[in-house]
Scaffold this motif. Structure first.
Motif, short mmCIF file in Angstrom:
data_model
loop_
_atom_site.label_atom_id
_atom_site.label_comp_id
_atom_site.label_asym_id
_atom_site.label_seq_id
_atom_site.Cartn_x
_atom_site.Cartn_y
_atom_site.Cartn_z
N TRP A 84 0.84 -1.19 0.00
CA TRP A 84 0.00 0.00 0.00
C TRP A 84 0.88 1.24 0.00
CZ3 TRP A 84 0.06 3.03 4.59
CH2 TRP A 84 0.68 2.43 5.70
N THR A 85 0.31 2.38 -0.29
CA THR A 85 1.04 3.64 -0.35
C THR A 85 0.56 4.54 0.78
OG1 THR A 85 1.14 3.42 -2.75
CG2 THR A 85 1.68 5.58 -1.85
N ASP A 86 1.50 5.07 1.57
CA ASP A 86 1.12 5.94 2.67
C ASP A 86 0.82 7.35 2.15
OD1 ASP A 86 3.58 7.23 2.36
OD2 ASP A 86 4.44 6.40 4.20
N GLN A 87 0.44 8.24 3.05
CA GLN A 87 0.04 9.59 2.65
C GLN A 87 1.18 10.40 2.04
OE1 GLN A 87 -1.49 11.17 6.27
NE2 GLN A 87 0.53 11.59 7.16
N ARG A 114 4.57 0.83 1.33
CA ARG A 114 4.54 0.13 2.61
C ARG A 114 3.98 -1.27 2.37
NH1 ARG A 114 7.63 3.12 5.98
NH2 ARG A 114 6.98 5.27 5.87
#
Length: 123
Positions: A56-59, A64
């Motif tokens: 997933w991609t963080d803000q 991640r």
């Protein structure tokens, strides 16, 4: 009576990038369950096997990874790691190494193949 190994590795593919050595499916024979796409890592003297994970991609836009499962206690985790590493090392030893085209090992393999062809009269 033949007792199967606790874990059997299959579908091994060499990776050789960063800490990733390879990828394999790991079957826990007692459970009759296969974990698809486990990654074998090595860094220095340390080796480990990771279960597949969700990316997933963080803000901030960084990649991640989230674990999809984990062992409840350290003893089971250690036993799994030992058996998984033994299984994946065994299958990796049976697979020929992929050689990058410009490597010295690839050049040597090419020379050996050419020499064998000369001796066989097939060149």
């Amino acid at each position: 009576m033949n007792v199967p190994p606790p874990i059997i590795a299959s579908n091994y593919r060499s990776i050789g990038k960063n800490t990733s050595v390879g990828r394999a499916d790991l079957t826990v024979t007692k459970w009759r369950f296969t974990f698809k796409g486990c990654l074998w890592h090595r860094e220095g003297d340390r080796e480990w096997v990771n279960f597949p994970s969700r990316e997933w991609t963080d803000q901030d836009g960084n990649r991640r990874f989230s674990n999809l499962g984990e062992f409840v206690n350290d003893v089971d985790a250690r036993r799994f790691q030992e058996a998984a590493l033994a299984a994946i090392r065994q299958i990796a030893a049976l697979k020929p190494q992929r050689l990058s085209p410009g490597s010295a090992a690839a050049a040597k393999a090419t020379r050996l193949t050419a020499c064998r062809a000369c001796r066989a009269g097939t060149s």
